[in-house]
Scaffold this active site. Structure first.
Site, PDB file in Angstrom:
ATOM      1  N   LEU A   1      66.135 -23.591 -16.296  1.00 38.07           N
ATOM      2  CA  LEU A   1      67.228 -24.131 -15.845  1.00 38.07           C
ATOM      3  C   LEU A   1      67.691 -25.348 -16.419  1.00 38.07           C
ATOM      4  O   LEU A   1      67.297 -26.500 -15.929  1.00 38.07           O
ATOM      5  CB  LEU A   1      67.053 -24.181 -14.321  1.00 38.07           C
ATOM      6  CG  LEU A   1      67.009 -23.179 -13.390  1.00 38.07           C
ATOM      7  CD1 LEU A   1      67.174 -23.381 -12.005  1.00 38.07           C
ATOM      8  CD2 LEU A   1      68.194 -22.165 -13.817  1.00 38.07           C
ATOM      9  N   HIS A   2      68.253 -25.272 -17.750  1.00 42.56           N
ATOM     10  CA  HIS A   2      68.394 -26.456 -18.424  1.00 42.56           C
ATOM     11  C   HIS A   2      69.921 -27.009 -18.114  1.00 42.56           C
ATOM     12  O   HIS A   2      70.626 -26.364 -17.302  1.00 42.56           O
ATOM     13  CB  HIS A   2      68.113 -26.303 -19.737  1.00 42.56           C
ATOM     14  CG  HIS A   2      68.780 -25.266 -20.342  1.00 42.56           C
ATOM     15  ND1 HIS A   2      70.325 -25.333 -20.890  1.00 42.56           N
ATOM     16  CD2 HIS A   2      68.535 -24.082 -20.648  1.00 42.56           C
ATOM     17  CE1 HIS A   2      70.417 -24.477 -21.514  1.00 42.56           C
ATOM     18  NE2 HIS A   2      69.763 -23.407 -21.385  1.00 42.56           N
ATOM     19  N   LEU A   3      70.457 -27.825 -18.979  1.00 43.27           N
ATOM     20  CA  LEU A   3      71.925 -28.557 -18.726  1.00 43.27           C
ATOM     21  C   LEU A   3      72.766 -27.108 -18.163  1.00 43.27           C
ATOM     22  O   LEU A   3      73.524 -27.453 -17.072  1.00 43.27           O
ATOM     23  CB  LEU A   3      72.379 -29.278 -19.611  1.00 43.27           C
ATOM     24  CG  LEU A   3      73.641 -29.984 -19.659  1.00 43.27           C
ATOM     25  CD1 LEU A   3      73.236 -30.848 -18.091  1.00 43.27           C
ATOM     26  CD2 LEU A   3      73.933 -30.930 -20.596  1.00 43.27           C
TER      27      LEU A   3
END
Lengths: 558, 87
Positions: free
Chosen positions: B14-16
């Site tokens: 769950l990155h940017l």
């Protein structure tokens, strides 16, 4: 002349030109404390800064989706509350409150194990700098001063900076900060511009308008070079540019040696996306389609239908032969939804074809999908890790069952689909003569073959020197497999980076390899190498290498 | 309160971008939402806090929803994570 040596190479190329130094804006927070009456004023000015930043970002987001994410970050409730609480409770001015909140969150990102996540703190810094700049009443940095082609030198460049840049004026990038996955690196690679990042001393060494040579191939920056040096380097830069252009332009030409031997140069791919990307390099087909990705990026064993769609799309897109390897999992590759019991020696354990023959339903779903896709193109099946005739026979029996089922269901498939095997175990090399009578093609997997032949764990750093495909024992295996295949008139390929090795390509050509399957980006170079070689000369060298007893002797002959 | 266990399938976690997507969706839910990864409990309505949890591909997380529309919200959040959040 001063020279800087850089370790991290981010995007290749050689350029020379004047430096455009991207000045840093002074974004140091003011240091005063505030009193009770000023609290609401500070909060209001922060609110205004956020609103302005969001509207600036929304404009940028229209052309660049990364800013859509920045908009969310700018509106973030935790960031907002962090700043406002500091203003209200600790009587910090908005600028200090912002910087402290930024540092708190950046520290969290910086501590993460994952390089990608660590670099996301750059996104946060970018946004906070935007807030700070607005709080200070400064305008957005623009690059309108650039009127000629320059090499851009900066501490770091954020997406918000590069969005304003006229890229026609940029020869290359040098930044003090950043890694190979940072914004500048990714952008430079996609634009094909050279870049060196993480050059810690660059801002101390170079001034604006100074002339530099940026050699991103070797990782060198030459500042204020002499005229002679420049002249000499220009030749090198021209040579590189000419070669790159020539290689790319010539990539559609067939791989035929100067004396007329034609071989195939194919691509190794891991997804339908890769298939799309490889097309510009004009491969003669796909020599290895790793089907693992369908399994690894999933939450369940992919259904026949899901696989069929992927294989069909690959076959249609490619339009030439597509060799699809059946599931090669286990060893170092695991699935999130299947419990592989812990093993003492996973590379000698439950993996690849051994799993397929055990989980027959999973195997059948894949084979049925492959067969159905074969109605849409030249799909070929390849079994991995075979060690015995029994395994091959059993796999083919299951394939026959699938064919019968599909025929009974009235589903289309290619009755004469070609079936081959990987040669990557010592047992399959020793029995290559027999296997060749029962398959339509061989593909040599050099990574595993080298590891199993030499009994060297390729991931173990302590013994990594022992891992060498140029070991005469490994080369003898390769030669034996090629000869065994040719004795039965079947094609022998290789799907490993050894086929793209500078010295490996020529040697394999001389040994008689029919198909070189390499990563898409290597195709132009491998084709070029083959087109410039004479098969007869390569063969003479390969024959002499048959008598070499040591790696040293092999290397001397190449 | 209702909850459900789920596996994150996004390649780099769950990155940017996917985190931002999830934040937008969570922001529209009325219940209090918590994502639990091991010892960490985070509020997905803040993209910063969500990213700081370092949720990676293959991680099993628990989604908890508490509030008047908890049943619906749980379904919305789980469906969003399962869909890969636009990736």
């Amino acid at each position: 002349m001063r020279t800087i040596i850089v370790e991290k190479k981010s995007s290749k190329g050689i350029v020379m030109g004047n430096v455009y130094l991207v000045e840093k804006q002074d974004l140091k927070p003011r240091q005063d404390m505030i009193n009770e009456d000023q609290i609401e004023l500070e909060v209001a000015s922060y609110d205004k800064a956020v609103a302005k930043a969001v509207s600036e970002l929304e404009v940028l987001a229209k052309d660049n989706e990364i800013f859509a994410a920045h908009v969310e970050l700018a509106k973030d409730i935790a960031l907002y509350e962090g700043v406002v609480n500091r203003i209200r409770n600790e009587k910090q001015n908005a600028e200090i409150a912002l910087r402290n909140t930024e540092e708190e969150y950046c520290a969290i990102f910086d501590m993460m194990d994952d390089e990608y996540m660590r670099e996301r703190s750059a996104d946060l810094k970018d946004i906070c700098n935007r807030f700070m700049r607005i709080l200070k009443g400064l305008e957005e940095r623009d690059f309108s001063g650039i009127r000629e082609k320059v090499i851009l030198v900066a501490e770091d460049l954020a997406p918000s900076d590069t969005a304003k840049l006229n890229l026609n004026y940029v020869l290359g990038f040098i930044t003090k900060l950043g890694g190979v996955t940072s914004h500048v690196s990714i952008m430079a690679r996609s634009l094909g511009l050279p870049a060196l990042v993480g050059v810690s001393e660059i801002l101390d060494e170079v001034k604006g308008n100074e002339f530099v040579i940026l050699d991103a191939n070797e990782g060198r920056i030459y500042i204020d070079p002499s005229d002679d040096f420049v002249a000499e380097f220009k030749l090198k830069a021209d040579e590189f540019a000419r070669k790159q252009k020539e290689l790319e332009e010539a990539s559609h030409l067939p791989a035929v040696t100067t004396d007329g031997r034609k071989v195939k140069v194919c691509a190794n791919v891991g997804s339908v996306e890769d298939v799309k990307n490889m097309l510009k390099f004009s491969p003669d087909g796909i020599g290895l389609f790793r089907s693992e990705f369908l399994y690894m990026e999933n939450t369940h064993f992919p259904t026949e239908e899901e696989q069929f769609e992927a294989y069909k799309e690959a076959a249609v897109l490619c339009g030439k032969e597509v060799i699809i390897r059946t599931l090669d999992i286990g060893g170092d590759k695991e699935l999130s939804y299947y419990d592989f019991e812990a093993e003492e020696n996973p590379f000698l354990g439950f993996r690849a074809i051994r799993i397929s023959l055990e989980l027959v339903d999973v195997f059948k779903a894949q084979l049925r999908a492959l067969l159905r896709a074969s109605a849409f193109g030249d799909v070929r099946i390849m079994y991995p890790m075979i060690i015995s005739m029994e395994e091959l026979t059993r796999a083919n029996e299951i394939l026959e069952i699938c064919k019968k089922e599909l025929a009974a269901e009235g589903k289309a498939f290619n009755e004469n689909i070609k079936v081959g095997m990987m040669i990557e175990t010592p047992a399959s090399v020793i029995q290559a003569e027999e296997f060749a009578k029962h398959v339509d093609f061989f593909s040599i997997g050099t990574n595993d073959l080298t590891q199993y032949m030499l009994v060297v764990d390729r991931g173990n750093k302590k013994i990594s020197k022992l891992y060498d495909t140029f070991h005469p024992a490994v080369l003898k295996c390769i030669k034996r497999v090629i000869d065994a295949g040719h004795a039965q008139n079947i094609e022998v390929g290789m799907c490993g980076e050894f086929a793209a090795d500078d010295k490996g390509t020529g040697l394999l050509l001389g040994m008689g390899l029919d198909e070189f399957s390499v990563s898409a980006g290597s195709i132009p170079e491998v084709k070029d190498k083959i087109r410039k070689s004479s098969y007869n000369e390569a063969k003479a060298v390969a024959d002499r290498i048959g008598d070499a007893y040591t790696i040293d002797e092999v290397m001397k002959l190449l | 309160m209702v909850s459900q266990k789920i596996k994150v399938i996004n390649k780099s976690g769950l990155h940017l971008r996917p985190a931002g997507e999830l934040t937008k969706i969570a922001g529209k839910c009325l219940s209090d939402i918590t994502l639990v990864k091991g010892e960490k409990r985070v509020n997905p309505k803040s993209v910063l806090i969500l990213m700081s949890a370092g949720i990676m591909c293959g991680d099993e997380i628990i989604v908890e929803c508490d509030g008047p529309t908890e049943e619906e919200d749980l379904k919305t959040i789980v469906a969003a994570i399962e869909s890969g959040l636009g990736e």
